[in-house]
Scaffold this motif. Structure first.
Motif, PDB file in Angstrom:
ATOM      1  N   LEU A 113       0.826  -1.206   0.000  1.00  0.00           N
ATOM      2  CA  LEU A 113       0.000   0.000   0.000  1.00  0.00           C
ATOM      3  C   LEU A 113       0.861   1.257   0.000  1.00  0.00           C
ATOM      4  N   VAL A 114       1.954   1.225   0.746  1.00  0.00           N
ATOM      5  CA  VAL A 114       2.850   2.385   0.802  1.00  0.00           C
ATOM      6  C   VAL A 114       3.432   2.678  -0.577  1.00  0.00           C
ATOM      7  N   ARG A 115       3.836   1.624  -1.285  1.00  0.00           N
ATOM      8  CA  ARG A 115       4.398   1.831  -2.626  1.00  0.00           C
ATOM      9  C   ARG A 115       3.357   2.409  -3.582  1.00  0.00           C
ATOM     10  N   LEU A 116       2.126   1.911  -3.496  1.00  0.00           N
ATOM     11  CA  LEU A 116       1.056   2.467  -4.325  1.00  0.00           C
ATOM     12  C   LEU A 116       0.754   3.903  -3.927  1.00  0.00           C
ATOM     13  N   ARG A 117       0.802   4.181  -2.625  1.00  0.00           N
ATOM     14  CA  ARG A 117       0.564   5.542  -2.143  1.00  0.00           C
ATOM     15  C   ARG A 117       1.630   6.499  -2.698  1.00  0.00           C
ATOM     16  N   ALA A 137      -6.437   8.042  -0.495  1.00  0.00           N
ATOM     17  CA  ALA A 137      -5.579   6.885  -0.233  1.00  0.00           C
ATOM     18  C   ALA A 137      -5.165   6.860   1.233  1.00  0.00           C
ATOM     19  N   PRO A 138      -6.062   6.470   2.135  1.00  0.00           N
ATOM     20  CA  PRO A 138      -5.723   6.446   3.570  1.00  0.00           C
ATOM     21  C   PRO A 138      -4.730   5.338   3.897  1.00  0.00           C
ATOM     22  N   LEU A 139      -3.974   5.542   4.956  1.00  0.00           N
ATOM     23  CA  LEU A 139      -3.032   4.552   5.458  1.00  0.00           C
ATOM     24  C   LEU A 139      -3.255   4.356   6.950  1.00  0.00           C
ATOM     25  N   ASN A 212       9.667   2.865   5.325  1.00  0.00           N
ATOM     26  CA  ASN A 212       8.967   3.068   4.056  1.00  0.00           C
ATOM     27  C   ASN A 212       7.799   4.039   4.200  1.00  0.00           C
ATOM     28  N   THR A 213       7.132   3.989   5.351  1.00  0.00           N
ATOM     29  CA  THR A 213       5.937   4.816   5.553  1.00  0.00           C
ATOM     30  C   THR A 213       6.290   6.297   5.659  1.00  0.00           C
ATOM     31  N   PHE A 214       7.392   6.613   6.294  1.00  0.00           N
ATOM     32  CA  PHE A 214       7.725   8.007   6.551  1.00  0.00           C
ATOM     33  C   PHE A 214       8.733   8.586   5.548  1.00  0.00           C
TER      34      PHE A 214
END
Length: 219
Positions: A113-117, A137-139, A212-214
């Motif tokens: 999801l992070v990569r798509l975001r 695109a919520p996470l 990856n998220t930040f």
């Protein structure tokens, strides 16, 4: 690429994101519910019972008169369809490992999801009228949201890790009596090794997901 083509491309990415996000939420929900239910309905009662039986035997105090019946009841898992072909001790001692596997699968989905975001964030920036990426695109852990939401997301994701640590602590404290209930014998070092590997995988998954998220591409 004109705006029409950009919008069509953005719509395709959003469709993929929504499908993966639904699967991620389902997987996370199953992990949280499954871990919690098993811990409180099977793992903790089992550890409490064998701990009480061991303590009364070590202290040479009078054990409950029905201690033999209690021990027989916790030795096997049964369902409405009959006995499960594994002992309760086997399920309990490998519970932390199963939790690790579920956590690794969930964090892997989150990283997808992070990569798509990241791809969505790049496309949104090129639009004539940029959209707030958090709306489309919520996470679970979103660097664009406030600290309270981020802390709530981190605590939700880390909950299985807390269960893992507490479960391993209880198991290692009662490792001898649990090993005596197993249909086979493995050295204590074997369980130390698999719990160490599981803990490493947990920490690796958490660190990789956090890094990856930040990344700045998400902001």
């Amino acid at each position: 690429m004109n705006d029409t083509a950009k919008n069509a491309y953005l719509d395709r990415i959003l469709k993929v994101y929504e499908d993966k996000y639904k699967k991620f939420r389902l997987s996370l929900t199953l992990l949280l519910i499954g871990t919690t239910v098993f811990f409180f309905l099977i793992f903790y009662p089992y550890m409490t019972i064998i701990g009480n039986l061991q303590d009364c035997e070590l202290n040479q105090s009078q054990c409950p008169t029905d201690s033999k019946i209690i021990k027989e009841r916790i030795e096997e898992l049964t369902t409405n369809w009959g006995k499960i072909p594994v002992s309760t001790a086997e399920v309990v001692i490998f519970f932390p490992v199963a939790t690790t596997g579920g956590f690794a699968a969930v964090t892997s989905q989150l990283q997808e999801l992070v990569r798509l975001r990241q791809a969505l964030a790049r496309e949104v920036k090129t639009l004539a009228n940029p959209i707030d990426i958090t709306l489309i695109a919520p996470l679970l852990i979103d660097p664009k949201r406030n600290r309270l939401d981020q802390i709530a997301g981190v605590m939700t994701l880390c909950f299985p890790f807390f269960i893992f640590l507490y479960s391993v602590r209880l198991i290692l404290f009662r490792i001898e009596i649990i090993r005596s209930e197993l249909p086979y014998r493995q050295s204590e070092e074997f369980y130390f090794l698999i719990y160490f590997v599981s803990a490493f995988l947990f920490i690796y998954s958490l660190v990789k997901t956090g890094s990856n998220t930040f990344r700045k591409e998400l902001e």
